[in-house]
Motif scaffolding. Structure first.
Motif, PDB file in Angstrom:
ATOM      1  N   ILE A  13       0.834  -1.188   0.000  1.00  0.00           N
ATOM      2  CA  ILE A  13       0.000   0.000   0.000  1.00  0.00           C
ATOM      3  C   ILE A  13       0.876   1.248   0.000  1.00  0.00           C
ATOM      4  O   ILE A  13       2.080   1.175   0.246  1.00  0.00           O
ATOM      5  CB  ILE A  13      -0.932   0.040   1.227  1.00  0.00           C
ATOM      6  N   GLU A  17      -2.274   5.277   3.608  1.00  0.00           N
ATOM      7  CA  GLU A  17      -3.457   4.415   3.454  1.00  0.00           C
ATOM      8  C   GLU A  17      -3.595   3.512   4.671  1.00  0.00           C
ATOM      9  O   GLU A  17      -2.682   3.343   5.465  1.00  0.00           O
ATOM     10  CB  GLU A  17      -3.333   3.574   2.184  1.00  0.00           C
ATOM     11  N   ASN A  18      -4.775   2.916   4.781  1.00  0.00           N
ATOM     12  CA  ASN A  18      -5.016   1.930   5.836  1.00  0.00           C
ATOM     13  C   ASN A  18      -4.671   0.539   5.327  1.00  0.00           C
ATOM     14  O   ASN A  18      -4.858   0.228   4.145  1.00  0.00           O
ATOM     15  CB  ASN A  18      -6.478   1.966   6.268  1.00  0.00           C
TER      16      ASN A  18
END
Lengths: 113, 113
Positions: A13, A17-18
């Motif tokens: 990612i 971001e998560n």
């Protein structure tokens, strides 16, 4: 066979971001634990969630547990490059002792700057 | 605070040679002690577990043995190494009880040639 299995095996990612990682297990548990491992190092304990708990938080980490589905998730919010590591779930069986901590194969998380 | 020391960090040994890996814990008394092995890209396999001096439980039959000569010292040994003994060996400690997390050393990378 593995008691706990993480999904996905690898996750990449962008910073900020998560990241969500999942863990499924087969047998009723006393507790479930998440650990982090940087490359070539030992594991570091992150969170322990007991079977009668549904959610726990620690800083940017959130762990949920669904005993009916025999699954758990680890959410890392606002990820940083330093979060790059392997993440393992480990379970202690309902009738087990501390030595019966069974680890999954891990999720390799890569956070790109 | 508690600390765990594990050495050496890396080791290259020929087949048939002996092995001795040492682990010591500071800042706690009567810990549970563990030896794990981790194959590349895999989870952890519990090898030995100890609840006290001289008390060793073997979880997996193999070419290795463990000893606990002092309360906070745990030693992993082999008389004759096999190629299959190669791997990443991790020592860990915990307090008593199923809800006690594990605290790991930094591991020993063993290569048997």
């Amino acid at each position: 066979s593995q008691q706990g299995e993480e999904d996905p095996q690898a996750l990449s990612i962008q910073e900020g971001e998560n990241a969500t990682m999942n863990c499924s297990y087969k047998t009723s548990i006393n507790n479930l634990q998440w650990y982090r491992q940087n490359s070539g190092r030992g594991l570091v304990h992150l969170i322990l969630i007991r079977s009668n708990e549904r959610e726990k938080h620690s800083g940017r980490l959130r762990v949920t547990l669904d005993t009916s589905k025999k699954s758990s998730s680890l959410l890392i919010t606002a990820s940083r490059a330093a979060d790059t590591a392997s993440y393992f779930c480990a379970t202690v069986l309902l009738s087990g002792s501390a030595r019966q901590l069974t680890f999954g194969s891990g999720t390799q998380l890569t956070v790109l700057p | 605070s508690q600390t765990i020391h594990q050495w050496p960090a890396t080791l290259v040994q020929p087949v048939g040679s002996p092995l001795s890996l040492e682990c010591t814990v500071e800042g706690t008394s009567n810990p549970n002690l563990y030896w794990y092995r981790q194959a590349a890209g895999r989870g952890l396999q519990l090898l030995f577990y100890s609840v006290g001096i001289g008390q060793i439980s073997s979880e997996v039959p193999q070419n290795l043995s463990a000893s606990r000569p002092q309360d906070r010292q745990f030693i992993l040994s082999s008389k004759k190494l096999l190629l299959s003994d190669s791997g990443f060996y991790l020592c860990a400690w915990s307090e008593m009880g199923r809800n006690s997390p594990l605290h790991f050393g930094n591991g020993t990378r063993l290569t048997v040639t």
